[in-house]
Motif scaffolding. Structure first.
Motif, PDB file in Angstrom:
ATOM      1  N   GLU A 153     -38.781  33.153   8.021  1.00  0.00           N
ATOM      2  CA  GLU A 153     -38.269  34.480   8.367  1.00  0.00           C
ATOM      3  C   GLU A 153     -37.630  34.444   9.754  1.00  0.00           C
ATOM      4  N   PHE A 154     -36.490  35.139   9.887  1.00  0.00           N
ATOM      5  CA  PHE A 154     -35.782  35.139  11.175  1.00  0.00           C
ATOM      6  C   PHE A 154     -35.653  36.524  11.790  1.00  0.00           C
ATOM      7  N   LEU A 155     -36.322  37.535  11.212  1.00  0.00           N
ATOM      8  CA  LEU A 155     -36.160  38.893  11.740  1.00  0.00           C
ATOM      9  C   LEU A 155     -36.699  38.996  13.156  1.00  0.00           C
ATOM     10  N   ARG A 156     -36.153  39.949  13.910  1.00  0.00           N
ATOM     11  CA  ARG A 156     -36.657  40.250  15.251  1.00  0.00           C
ATOM     12  C   ARG A 156     -37.417  41.562  15.206  1.00  0.00           C
ATOM     13  N   GLU A 157     -38.458  41.665  15.982  1.00  0.00           N
ATOM     14  CA  GLU A 157     -39.161  42.940  16.058  1.00  0.00           C
ATOM     15  C   GLU A 157     -38.239  43.953  16.744  1.00  0.00           C
ATOM     16  N   GLY A 158     -38.369  45.199  16.328  1.00  0.00           N
ATOM     17  CA  GLY A 158     -37.540  46.243  16.908  1.00  0.00           C
ATOM     18  C   GLY A 158     -36.249  46.453  16.133  1.00  0.00           C
ATOM     19  N   ILE A 205     -36.162  24.089  10.370  1.00  0.00           N
ATOM     20  CA  ILE A 205     -35.082  25.005  10.784  1.00  0.00           C
ATOM     21  C   ILE A 205     -35.683  26.177  11.576  1.00  0.00           C
ATOM     22  N   LYS A 206     -36.819  26.679  11.113  1.00  0.00           N
ATOM     23  CA  LYS A 206     -37.447  27.828  11.797  1.00  0.00           C
ATOM     24  C   LYS A 206     -37.867  27.467  13.227  1.00  0.00           C
ATOM     25  N   TYR A 207     -38.603  26.370  13.377  1.00  0.00           N
ATOM     26  CA  TYR A 207     -39.070  26.004  14.720  1.00  0.00           C
ATOM     27  C   TYR A 207     -37.908  25.626  15.632  1.00  0.00           C
ATOM     28  N   SER A 209     -34.860  26.652  15.488  1.00  0.00           N
ATOM     29  CA  SER A 209     -34.089  27.853  15.866  1.00  0.00           C
ATOM     30  C   SER A 209     -34.788  28.597  17.001  1.00  0.00           C
ATOM     31  N   ASN A 210     -36.081  28.832  16.854  1.00  0.00           N
ATOM     32  CA  ASN A 210     -36.795  29.547  17.918  1.00  0.00           C
ATOM     33  C   ASN A 210     -36.806  28.744  19.218  1.00  0.00           C
ATOM     34  N   ALA A 211     -36.973  27.435  19.102  1.00  0.00           N
ATOM     35  CA  ALA A 211     -37.016  26.596  20.311  1.00  0.00           C
ATOM     36  C   ALA A 211     -35.656  26.620  21.003  1.00  0.00           C
ATOM     37  N   GLN A 250     -24.884  35.561  23.287  1.00  0.00           N
ATOM     38  CA  GLN A 250     -26.217  36.103  23.029  1.00  0.00           C
ATOM     39  C   GLN A 250     -27.319  35.240  23.636  1.00  0.00           C
ATOM     40  N   PHE A 251     -28.427  35.881  23.906  1.00  0.00           N
ATOM     41  CA  PHE A 251     -29.586  35.179  24.495  1.00  0.00           C
ATOM     42  C   PHE A 251     -29.267  34.546  25.836  1.00  0.00           C
ATOM     43  N   LEU A 252     -28.395  35.218  26.583  1.00  0.00           N
ATOM     44  CA  LEU A 252     -28.096  34.785  27.945  1.00  0.00           C
ATOM     45  C   LEU A 252     -28.491  35.876  28.930  1.00  0.00           C
ATOM     46  N   ARG A 253     -29.437  36.727  28.535  1.00  0.00           N
ATOM     47  CA  ARG A 253     -29.885  37.773  29.447  1.00  0.00           C
ATOM     48  C   ARG A 253     -31.019  37.232  30.311  1.00  0.00           C
ATOM     49  N   ALA A 254     -30.703  37.064  31.596  1.00  0.00           N
ATOM     50  CA  ALA A 254     -31.747  36.586  32.505  1.00  0.00           C
ATOM     51  C   ALA A 254     -32.777  37.695  32.704  1.00  0.00           C
ATOM     52  N   TYR A 258     -39.290  35.044  28.246  1.00  0.00           N
ATOM     53  CA  TYR A 258     -39.515  35.492  26.869  1.00  0.00           C
ATOM     54  C   TYR A 258     -41.014  35.695  26.634  1.00  0.00           C
ATOM     55  N   GLY A 259     -41.314  36.709  25.808  1.00  0.00           N
ATOM     56  CA  GLY A 259     -42.690  36.946  25.384  1.00  0.00           C
ATOM     57  C   GLY A 259     -42.686  37.164  23.885  1.00  0.00           C
ATOM     58  N   GLY A 260     -43.665  37.933  23.403  1.00  0.00           N
ATOM     59  CA  GLY A 260     -43.683  38.258  21.986  1.00  0.00           C
ATOM     60  C   GLY A 260     -44.569  37.342  21.173  1.00  0.00           C
ATOM     61  N   SER A 261     -44.596  37.628  19.884  1.00  0.00           N
ATOM     62  CA  SER A 261     -45.541  36.923  19.014  1.00  0.00           C
ATOM     63  C   SER A 261     -44.978  35.604  18.500  1.00  0.00           C
ATOM     64  N   CYS A 262     -43.722  35.277  18.862  1.00  0.00           N
ATOM     65  CA  CYS A 262     -43.121  34.079  18.257  1.00  0.00           C
ATOM     66  C   CYS A 262     -42.747  32.986  19.246  1.00  0.00           C
ATOM     67  N   PHE A 263     -41.830  33.263  20.166  1.00  0.00           N
ATOM     68  CA  PHE A 263     -41.333  32.176  21.032  1.00  0.00           C
ATOM     69  C   PHE A 263     -42.464  31.422  21.754  1.00  0.00           C
ATOM     70  N   PHE A 321     -43.403  43.855  24.802  1.00  0.00           N
ATOM     71  CA  PHE A 321     -42.736  42.609  25.193  1.00  0.00           C
ATOM     72  C   PHE A 321     -41.222  42.717  25.137  1.00  0.00           C
ATOM     73  N   LYS A 322     -40.718  43.724  24.420  1.00  0.00           N
ATOM     74  CA  LYS A 322     -39.279  44.014  24.382  1.00  0.00           C
ATOM     75  C   LYS A 322     -39.124  45.465  23.942  1.00  0.00           C
ATOM     76  N   PRO A 323     -37.934  46.057  24.055  1.00  0.00           N
ATOM     77  CA  PRO A 323     -37.777  47.454  23.643  1.00  0.00           C
ATOM     78  C   PRO A 323     -37.877  47.623  22.123  1.00  0.00           C
TER      79      PRO A 323
HETATM   80  O1  LIG Z   1     -31.235  37.068  26.301  1.00  0.00           O
HETATM   81  C1  LIG Z   1     -32.443  37.258  26.095  1.00  0.00           C
HETATM   82  C2  LIG Z   1     -32.965  37.527  24.821  1.00  0.00           C
HETATM   83  C3  LIG Z   1     -34.346  37.710  24.681  1.00  0.00           C
HETATM   84  N1  LIG Z   1     -35.158  37.648  25.759  1.00  0.00           N
HETATM   85  C4  LIG Z   1     -36.629  37.806  25.584  1.00  0.00           C
HETATM   86  O2  LIG Z   1     -37.057  36.967  24.524  1.00  0.00           O
HETATM   87  C5  LIG Z   1     -38.162  37.540  23.843  1.00  0.00           C
HETATM   88  C6  LIG Z   1     -37.922  37.540  22.344  1.00  0.00           C
HETATM   89  O3  LIG Z   1     -36.897  38.450  22.025  1.00  0.00           O
HETATM   90  P1  LIG Z   1     -36.283  38.576  20.560  1.00  0.00           P
HETATM   91  O4  LIG Z   1     -35.854  37.243  20.106  1.00  0.00           O
HETATM   92  O5  LIG Z   1     -35.274  39.650  20.590  1.00  0.00           O
HETATM   93  O6  LIG Z   1     -37.548  39.132  19.753  1.00  0.00           O
HETATM   94  P2  LIG Z   1     -38.571  38.556  18.651  1.00  0.00           P
HETATM   95  O7  LIG Z   1     -38.937  39.711  17.817  1.00  0.00           O
HETATM   96  O8  LIG Z   1     -39.638  37.787  19.348  1.00  0.00           O
HETATM   97  O9  LIG Z   1     -37.695  37.554  17.713  1.00  0.00           O
HETATM   98  C7  LIG Z   1     -37.704  36.144  17.850  1.00  0.00           C
HETATM   99  O10 LIG Z   1     -38.812  35.576  17.205  1.00  0.00           O
HETATM  100  C8  LIG Z   1     -38.889  35.888  15.791  1.00  0.00           C
HETATM  101  C9  LIG Z   1     -40.187  35.309  15.292  1.00  0.00           C
HETATM  102  O11 LIG Z   1     -40.115  33.959  14.978  1.00  0.00           O
HETATM  103  C10 LIG Z   1     -37.680  35.320  15.085  1.00  0.00           C
HETATM  104  O12 LIG Z   1     -37.762  35.606  13.702  1.00  0.00           O
HETATM  105  C11 LIG Z   1     -36.417  35.904  15.700  1.00  0.00           C
HETATM  106  O13 LIG Z   1     -35.259  35.329  15.081  1.00  0.00           O
HETATM  107  C12 LIG Z   1     -36.411  35.614  17.195  1.00  0.00           C
HETATM  108  O14 LIG Z   1     -35.269  36.218  17.807  1.00  0.00           O
HETATM  109  C13 LIG Z   1     -38.356  38.932  24.457  1.00  0.00           C
HETATM  110  O15 LIG Z   1     -39.420  38.874  25.395  1.00  0.00           O
HETATM  111  C14 LIG Z   1     -37.044  39.219  25.176  1.00  0.00           C
HETATM  112  O16 LIG Z   1     -37.239  40.039  26.300  1.00  0.00           O
HETATM  113  C15 LIG Z   1     -34.645  37.384  27.022  1.00  0.00           C
HETATM  114  O17 LIG Z   1     -35.381  37.310  28.015  1.00  0.00           O
HETATM  115  N2  LIG Z   1     -33.296  37.197  27.153  1.00  0.00           N
END
Ligand SMILES: O=c1ccn([C@@H]2O[C@H](COP(=O)(O)OP(=O)(O)O[C@H]3O[C@H](CO)[C@@H](O)[C@H](O)[C@H]3O)[C@@H](O)[C@H]2O)c(=O)[nH]1
Ligand SMILES: NC(=O)c1ccc[n+]([C@@H]2O[C@H](COP(=O)([O-])OP(=O)(O)OC[C@H]3O[C@@H](n4cnc5c(N)ncnc54)[C@H](O)[C@@H]3O)[C@@H](O)[C@H]2O)c1
Length: 442
Positions: A153-158, A205-207, A209-211, A250-254, A258-263, A321-323
């Protein structure tokens, strides 16, 4: 063609998958061992905050295509396909905890009475689908055929619902053409390009991509740290880089990492996976180290300015961890709060959606506010850790109105420096020059 489907696990992935599959016409039963979640779901209420999810869920409950149960036997009855979408959290050593996935494999083996295709949506290390097949085989009680398909799965939360309908690709890893074709057919109404491959490649592919995405973030954060020291502006640098299509914008926002349940967990699991086959993944280890330092950056900066933060009243704006999510897993705000507790500061936190989840993690070590004005009231310093729309749109003149001293450390670069300079505000952000109150044209 309509299929009978079960989805095991009703978290961010399982519930969204179940709801969206029912919306494109399939009959779906979602199964969870959490009685409370299933009770809520049966009443048409989503246990998680995800834009658009509850409406779509209600629609498909009402048209009879979506049901919920805690009972695996009922849930698997006459199903042709069973999706596994349970959690794969990290263990102490950083590797993925597969106990929930293995439990589902045993639940499947002990309850099915018909041939099924088992589809793994959970993020699992390379080789896990072979293990799932093996566990099912060892525990089967009926003489039935079970195929295993990897469908990460590749969905993002939010934006999970939006991402499910408009994803970039659907990856199907199988060692059996018939099973692969069936999963492709199920997903056809989404109209998303399909990548068919072998199971191990799909898992990778999943790992990978996230990495890679995590690497982009740590890269731009490192550049931002150098920009700060050399007087460049990371926003302009990232914009200039992103116009090159080979880099992408994309993904160039300093920010503060990163946080969240995946990265965080998936990068560590990939390092472990590599280590298990005697490969030291130097690059990814650095990405993780850079992120750890980055999450602590705002507080370190503040300490640099103030010496000690003891006794200061500090407002944290944004806790999720994100909006657009209520998820607090691995949120930078938790790192900030814990550091501030160590420093002896008085901490107040605000989030439009994640307050309840934040209370579960941070307890009464901080105070909570349900609006921005209140969290800023009498604060000496504000830390912005999540770029919620209402924080980005908060009128800058109000910081000096509510705070004792209008000093803001912005971990998400929410405001343009030209705007900040028009107000009575001391402003420190990421990878950009600081703005001091003397600059204010008040
Ligand atoms: O330019 C960016 C983009 C993201 N973030 C941070 O990165 C984290 C993850 O953000 P985002 O990827 O939008 O959210 P997730 O819901 O964690 O989604 C990621 O993790 C999921 C779980 O594996 C994958 O399915 C998605 O494709 C992958 O984007 C957050 O803390 C963001 O604040 C940044 O700091 N800068
Ligand atoms: N959250 C995301 O954005 C995201 C995106 C892509 C992939 N993933 C991956 O998907 C998987 C699920 O993640 P999540 O965030 O949805 O997890 P989650 O923790 O939100 O939900 C998991 C659910 O599974 C249930 N469960 C556990 N064991 C069960 C069993 N034996 N039978 C029935 N239900 C059971 C739990 O009660 C829980 O409700 C993980 O592997 C994750 O890495 C997550």
């Amino acid at each position: 063609m309509m299929r009978n489907i079960a989805v095991v696990g009703t978290g961010y992935v399982g519930l969204v998958t179940g709801v969206c599959l029912s919306d494109i016409g399939h009959h779906v039963t979602c199964i969870d061992i959490d009685e409370q979640k299933i009770q809520l779901l049966k009443q048409g209420k989503s246990p998680i905050y995800e834009p658009g999810l509850e409406e779509l869920m209600l629609k498909n409950i009402n048209n009879g295509r979506l049901t919920f149960t805690t009972d695996h036997q009922t849930g698997f009855h006459q199903k042709e396909v069973i999706y596994i979408a349970v959690g794969t959290p990290q263990k102490k050593d950083g590797s993925a905890d597969l106990s929930y996935v293995h439990q589902v494999a045993r639940d499947i083996a002990r309850n099915i009475k018909q041939d099924v295709i088992v589809v793994t949506k959970s993020t699992v290390p390379v080789g896990t689908n072979d293990e799932i097949r093996q566990v099912i085989k060892e525990n089967l009680v009926s003489d039935v055929q079970v195929d295993v398909v990897s469908n990460p799965e590749f969905l993002r939360e939010g934006s999970a619902v939006q991402d499910t309908f408009h994803g970039d690709r659907i990856v199907i890893g199988a060692d059996n053409e018939k099973a692969a074709t069936m999963i492709e057919e199920i997903n056809k109404p989404f109209g998303i390009p399909v990548v068919k491959t072998d199971i191990r490649s799909a898992e990778m592919i999943k790992y990978a991509s996230n990495a890679f995405l995590a690497t982009k973030i740590s890269f731009i954060n490192e550049i931002s740290n150098i920009c700060e020291k050399l007087g460049a502006n990371i926003e302009d640098v990232a914009y200039g880089m992103g116009l090159d299509h080979r880099i992408g914008n994309q993904f160039l926002r300093a920010g503060i990492g990163y946080g969240g349940s995946c990265f965080p967990k998936d990068t560590k699991a990939l390092v472990q996976m590599a280590g298990n086959v005697d490969h030291k993944f130097e690059l990814l280890e650095s990405v993780i180290r850079v992120n750890n330092v980055q999450q602590a950056k705002l507080v370190e900066k503040a300490k640099g300015f103030f010496g000690s933060l003891e006794g200061k009243t500090v407002a944290i704006l944004g806790l999720a961890f994100k909006p657009n999510t209520d998820d607090m897993r691995e949120a930078a705000s938790v790192v900030i709060a814990n550091m501030l507790i160590q420093e002896g500061a008085r901490i107040k936190g605000y989030d439009p959606i994640a307050l309840e989840n934040a209370k579960r993690i941070l307890g009464d070590s901080i105070e909570y506010s349900d609006n921005i004005e209140d969290v800023l009231a009498d604060a000496d310093i504000a830390f912005i850790s999540t770029e919620w729309k209402e924080i980005v749109e908060f009128e800058l003149h109000l910081y000096s109105k509510y705070m004792k001293t209008p000093i803001v450390f912005d971990g998400r670069n929410c405001y343009a420096l030209e705007e900040v300079e028009k107000h009575d505000l001391e402003y420190h952000s990421i990878g950009r020059p600081s703005v001091y109150r003397s600059k204010a044209k008040v």
